[in-house]
Design an enzyme around this catalytic site. Structure first.
Site, PDB file in Angstrom:
ATOM      1  N   GLY A 125       0.818  -1.208   0.000  1.00 55.42           N
ATOM      2  CA  GLY A 125       0.000   0.000   0.000  1.00 55.42           C
ATOM      3  C   GLY A 125       0.851   1.256   0.000  1.00 55.42           C
ATOM      4  O   GLY A 125       2.084   1.179   0.059  1.00 55.42           O
ATOM      5  N   ASP A 126       0.192   2.411  -0.121  1.00 58.01           N
ATOM      6  CA  ASP A 126       0.871   3.714  -0.114  1.00 58.01           C
ATOM      7  C   ASP A 126       1.899   3.856  -1.230  1.00 58.01           C
ATOM      8  O   ASP A 126       2.886   4.575  -1.093  1.00 58.01           O
ATOM      9  CB  ASP A 126       1.584   3.972   1.233  1.00 58.01           C
ATOM     10  CG  ASP A 126       0.682   3.714   2.423  1.00 58.01           C
ATOM     11  OD1 ASP A 126      -0.463   4.188   2.392  1.00 58.01           O
ATOM     12  OD2 ASP A 126       1.113   3.019   3.367  1.00 58.01           O
ATOM     13  N   GLU A 127       1.673   3.191  -2.342  1.00 55.08           N
ATOM     14  CA  GLU A 127       2.656   3.208  -3.439  1.00 55.08           C
ATOM     15  C   GLU A 127       2.586   4.485  -4.268  1.00 55.08           C
ATOM     16  O   GLU A 127       3.416   4.692  -5.160  1.00 55.08           O
ATOM     17  CB  GLU A 127       2.448   2.001  -4.370  1.00 55.08           C
ATOM     18  CG  GLU A 127       2.639   0.633  -3.707  1.00 55.08           C
ATOM     19  CD  GLU A 127       1.322   0.063  -3.199  1.00 55.08           C
ATOM     20  OE1 GLU A 127       0.333   0.825  -3.114  1.00 55.08           O
ATOM     21  OE2 GLU A 127       1.276  -1.136  -2.876  1.00 55.08           O
ATOM     22  N   LYS A 168      -0.550   5.249  -5.639  1.00 53.94           N
ATOM     23  CA  LYS A 168      -1.589   4.888  -6.625  1.00 53.94           C
ATOM     24  C   LYS A 168      -2.459   6.076  -6.966  1.00 53.94           C
ATOM     25  O   LYS A 168      -2.849   6.265  -8.116  1.00 53.94           O
ATOM     26  CB  LYS A 168      -2.507   3.786  -6.071  1.00 53.94           C
ATOM     27  CG  LYS A 168      -1.847   2.467  -5.871  1.00 53.94           C
ATOM     28  CD  LYS A 168      -2.804   1.490  -5.219  1.00 53.94           C
ATOM     29  CE  LYS A 168      -3.254   1.909  -3.837  1.00 53.94           C
ATOM     30  NZ  LYS A 168      -2.210   1.921  -2.814  1.00 53.94           N
ATOM     31  N   GLY A 184      -7.160   6.722   1.985  1.00 50.30           N
ATOM     32  CA  GLY A 184      -6.380   7.942   2.124  1.00 50.30           C
ATOM     33  C   GLY A 184      -5.454   8.247   0.970  1.00 50.30           C
ATOM     34  O   GLY A 184      -4.284   8.508   1.169  1.00 50.30           O
ATOM     35  N   HIS A 185      -5.953   8.206  -0.267  1.00 45.81           N
ATOM     36  CA  HIS A 185      -5.135   8.634  -1.389  1.00 45.81           C
ATOM     37  C   HIS A 185      -4.839  10.125  -1.283  1.00 45.81           C
ATOM     38  O   HIS A 185      -5.728  10.916  -0.996  1.00 45.81           O
ATOM     39  CB  HIS A 185      -5.886   8.444  -2.703  1.00 45.81           C
ATOM     40  CG  HIS A 185      -5.956   7.021  -3.130  1.00 45.81           C
ATOM     41  ND1 HIS A 185      -4.904   6.161  -3.036  1.00 45.81           N
ATOM     42  CD2 HIS A 185      -6.962   6.310  -3.672  1.00 45.81           C
ATOM     43  CE1 HIS A 185      -5.262   4.979  -3.496  1.00 45.81           C
ATOM     44  NE2 HIS A 185      -6.510   5.042  -3.884  1.00 45.81           N
ATOM     45  N   THR A 234      -6.454   0.739  10.981  1.00 44.06           N
ATOM     46  CA  THR A 234      -6.624   2.185  11.111  1.00 44.06           C
ATOM     47  C   THR A 234      -7.774   2.516  12.069  1.00 44.06           C
ATOM     48  O   THR A 234      -8.089   3.670  12.295  1.00 44.06           O
ATOM     49  CB  THR A 234      -6.914   2.827   9.742  1.00 44.06           C
ATOM     50  OG1 THR A 234      -7.939   2.073   9.099  1.00 44.06           O
ATOM     51  CG2 THR A 234      -5.680   2.827   8.874  1.00 44.06           C
ATOM     52  N   ARG A 240     -23.111 -12.360   7.485  1.00 41.99           N
ATOM     53  CA  ARG A 240     -24.467 -12.029   7.034  1.00 41.99           C
ATOM     54  C   ARG A 240     -25.273 -11.229   8.057  1.00 41.99           C
ATOM     55  O   ARG A 240     -26.460 -11.390   8.218  1.00 41.99           O
ATOM     56  CB  ARG A 240     -25.215 -13.276   6.574  1.00 41.99           C
ATOM     57  CG  ARG A 240     -24.760 -13.622   5.191  1.00 41.99           C
ATOM     58  CD  ARG A 240     -24.581 -15.053   4.902  1.00 41.99           C
ATOM     59  NE  ARG A 240     -23.855 -15.806   5.871  1.00 41.99           N
ATOM     60  CZ  ARG A 240     -23.803 -17.131   5.865  1.00 41.99           C
ATOM     61  NH1 ARG A 240     -24.461 -17.809   4.979  1.00 41.99           N
ATOM     62  NH2 ARG A 240     -23.080 -17.761   6.757  1.00 41.99           N
ATOM     63  N   GLN A 248      -5.092  -0.020  -0.867  1.00 41.11           N
ATOM     64  CA  GLN A 248      -4.024  -0.803  -0.213  1.00 41.11           C
ATOM     65  C   GLN A 248      -3.135  -1.460  -1.265  1.00 41.11           C
ATOM     66  O   GLN A 248      -2.964  -0.916  -2.343  1.00 41.11           O
ATOM     67  CB  GLN A 248      -4.602  -1.848   0.753  1.00 41.11           C
ATOM     68  CG  GLN A 248      -5.281  -1.248   1.968  1.00 41.11           C
ATOM     69  CD  GLN A 248      -6.767  -1.090   1.788  1.00 41.11           C
ATOM     70  OE1 GLN A 248      -7.396  -1.812   1.051  1.00 41.11           O
ATOM     71  NE2 GLN A 248      -7.347  -0.142   2.475  1.00 41.11           N
ATOM     72  N   THR A 307      -5.216  -6.524   5.078  1.00 41.36           N
ATOM     73  CA  THR A 307      -6.465  -5.797   5.151  1.00 41.36           C
ATOM     74  C   THR A 307      -7.610  -6.817   5.067  1.00 41.36           C
ATOM     75  O   THR A 307      -7.372  -8.003   4.876  1.00 41.36           O
ATOM     76  CB  THR A 307      -6.517  -4.737   4.030  1.00 41.36           C
ATOM     77  OG1 THR A 307      -7.580  -3.842   4.301  1.00 41.36           O
ATOM     78  CG2 THR A 307      -6.693  -5.356   2.654  1.00 41.36           C
TER      79      THR A 307
HETATM   80  P1  GDP Z   1      -1.511   5.907  -2.319  1.00 40.86           P
HETATM   81  O1  GDP Z   1      -2.497   5.609  -1.262  1.00 40.86           O
HETATM   82  O2  GDP Z   1      -0.987   4.668  -2.978  1.00 40.86           O
HETATM   83  O3  GDP Z   1      -1.963   6.950  -3.297  1.00 40.86           O
HETATM   84  O4  GDP Z   1      -0.261   6.497  -1.601  1.00 40.86           O
HETATM   85  P2  GDP Z   1      -0.129   7.811  -0.706  1.00 40.86           P
HETATM   86  O5  GDP Z   1      -1.407   8.475  -0.465  1.00 40.86           O
HETATM   87  O6  GDP Z   1       0.741   7.491   0.431  1.00 40.86           O
HETATM   88  O7  GDP Z   1       0.601   8.748  -1.750  1.00 40.86           O
HETATM   89  C1  GDP Z   1       1.909   8.762  -1.854  1.00 40.86           C
HETATM   90  C2  GDP Z   1       2.488  10.132  -1.568  1.00 40.86           C
HETATM   91  O8  GDP Z   1       3.609  10.262  -2.372  1.00 40.86           O
HETATM   92  C3  GDP Z   1       1.618  11.313  -1.895  1.00 40.86           C
HETATM   93  O9  GDP Z   1       1.915  12.358  -0.999  1.00 40.86           O
HETATM   94  C4  GDP Z   1       2.044  11.681  -3.306  1.00 40.86           C
HETATM   95  O10 GDP Z   1       1.863  13.044  -3.630  1.00 40.86           O
HETATM   96  C5  GDP Z   1       3.499  11.340  -3.259  1.00 40.86           C
HETATM   97  N1  GDP Z   1       4.045  10.898  -4.508  1.00 40.86           N
HETATM   98  C6  GDP Z   1       3.461  10.148  -5.464  1.00 40.86           C
HETATM   99  N2  GDP Z   1       4.332   9.893  -6.473  1.00 40.86           N
HETATM  100  C7  GDP Z   1       5.497  10.493  -6.130  1.00 40.86           C
HETATM  101  C8  GDP Z   1       6.793  10.567  -6.741  1.00 40.86           C
HETATM  102  O11 GDP Z   1       7.050  10.032  -7.823  1.00 40.86           O
HETATM  103  N3  GDP Z   1       7.748  11.259  -6.049  1.00 40.86           N
HETATM  104  C9  GDP Z   1       7.520  11.848  -4.858  1.00 40.86           C
HETATM  105  N4  GDP Z   1       8.511  12.486  -4.252  1.00 40.86           N
HETATM  106  N5  GDP Z   1       6.326  11.811  -4.262  1.00 40.86           N
HETATM  107  C10 GDP Z   1       5.322  11.135  -4.881  1.00 40.86           C
END
Ligand code: GDP
Length: 433
Positions: free
Chosen positions: A12-14, A16, A40-41, A128, A142, A223, A238
């Protein structure tokens, strides 16, 4: 009929959110297929930061947005989100569609999530605490309340009464927590039901029709693969299935409607909460990656654990999702390092080395990373506008990932802003393979 899934390929938190936001520019419809309001994107558009929770990221691009049957929805959080978006000038009416089959997160789910994590103490999962896990558990048992129940006051009250009679026993006797009042819960839902009613739709029909009409549909996972309930690092997972095949189940379309799967992975790895993490960085470098990458939870603010890129885990994600191309985000964060260890295999019990993710949890628990160390590039990537312009060491890093996994890297993230993404062949071509 092009349908593309965007799936998190790590824990997660990649990043996306940003990739979906970018590809959504070329889409007609964006769908969430699992997860709840912990997603939380974070998306930055025109200098403004948006933190989306229930809402598909496509809404910021003005696209039709679907919350599918595989999601769980906190009705109060969703109303808050709709209000916030509208207050900031983002249109939602006629654009947001919520499946009547999605399950609702009820106040007792939140109470039980909090009480149960407290009770687990050191053994806690690291949820969370938004009630998402308990809502999915009730769905399977159910006992769940669904979005469509909001449309009928009488049925809703009956279902709440039945569920609460049981939940209050749990809250009081098992968790030693305060019971909930039926009238309070009814009142809270009555307040949000009329606001949500116009958004409730038959989203299976809507998405299938869109695909048949040749409209381009993007499916957005929350995630990541290693947090998948069935295939992830159980029990630190999750309570739903982020893997790409769930895009079909979670929206109510056939699996043959999905054409491409874009896996999103950071150029390193992070993990939130407990559980084994073979490439976790030792010493001060971990803190450096965390600071440079801003690796703190979007909703919780929790510190994320940081590790070097793990190609064993990523190879597993390619397999589980059928990833057809990769988006490698946050490459810029690695500019600060002279040398970059990349994990190509694990050494498991008995000294054996394997390129494949261990099927047995104990093997994973004791896995040691086998690294190849690549040269760093040590210059910022800020001004770079195409993959060819990347410093040669950075190009080698990306090429190494492609060779090791036998998958193309079609997008590379070089900064937090929407524009800071390099595409191998034009974003439209990546989006609609
Ligand atoms: P998500 O849930 O997979 O979207 O991940 P997050 O919400 O944790 O988002 C990732 C964070 O990294 C956000 O603050 C984005 O603005 C930031 N971000 C995304 N891509 C990049 C990148 O290529 N470089 C940097 N420095 N930050 C990035």
């Amino acid at each position: 009929m092009p349908g593309t899934v965007i799936v998190g390929a790590q824990w997660g938190d990649e990043g996306k959110g940003k990739i979906v936001d970018l590809l959504a520019q070329h889409a007609d419809l964006v769908c969430r297929y699992q997860g709840g309001p912990n997603a939380g994107h974070t998306i930055i558009v025109g200098g403004e930061t948006f933190k989306l929770r229930n809402m598909p990221s496509g809404i910021l691009a003005g696209k039709e947005s679907v919350i599918g049957a595989g999601c769980v929805v906190d009705p109060e959080v969703l109303v808050q989100e709709l209000d916030d978006l509208e207050a900031r000038g983002v249109a939602t009416e006629g654009l947001v569609h919520v499946s009547g089959n999605a399950h609702l997160i009820m106040p007792w789910h939140v109470a039980i999530d909090q009480a149960s994590e407290r009770r687990l103490g050191k053994l806690q999962i690291g949820t969370t605490r938004r009630g998402i896990g308990p809502a999915y558990a009730d769905k399977a048992a159910r006992l769940g309340i669904r979005v469509q129940d909001l449309l009928d006051e009488k049925i809703l009250r009956q279902k709440l009464e039945t569920a609460l009679a049981e939940k209050n026993v749990w809250l009081e006797r098992v968790y030693g927590a305060e019971p909930l009042e039926l009238d309070d819960v009814v009142r809270r839902l009555d307040r949000v039901a009329p606001r949500l009613a116009p958004f409730i739709a038959d989203t299976s029909l809507l998405v299938d029709t869109a695909l048949r009409d040749g409209r381009y549909v993007l499916f957005e996972g929350a995630q990541g693969t290693l947090l998948d309930l069935d295939h992830g690092t159980y029990p630190f997972v999750t309570s739903s299935n982020p893997v790409a095949s769930q895009a079909a189940t979670g929206t109510g379309i056939g699996p043959n409607r999905l054409d491409a799967v874009i896996g999103v992975a950071k150029a390193y790895v992070t993990r939130v909460g407990e559980g084994p993490f073979p490439t976790e960085i030792e010493g001060a470098d971990q803190e450096r990656v965390r600071e440079l990458g801003g690796e703190f939870g979007t909703v919780t603010g929790r510190e994320r654990r940081c590790g070097w890129l793990d190609l064993v885990a990523l190879r597993y994600a390619v397999r589980l999702n059928g990833i057809t191309s990769l988006a490698l985000t946050k490459l810029d964060v690695l500019s600060a390092f002279d040398e970059l260890p990349v994990c190509v295999a694990y050494r498991i019990r008995g000294g054996e080395t394997t390129p494949d993710f261990p099927a047995h949890q104990s093997d994973f628990h004791h896995a040691l990373p086998v690294y190849e160390t690549l040269e760093g590039w040590s210059v910022p990537l800020g001004g770079v506008t195409s993959l060819d312009e990347l410093p040669s060491a950075a190009r080698r890093y990306v090429g190494f990932v492609e060779t090791q996994l036998d998958v193309e890297v079609s997008l590379v993230g070089t900064g937090a802003e929407r524009e800071a993404v390099l595409a191998s062949r034009g974003v439209a071509a990546v989006a609609r393979p």
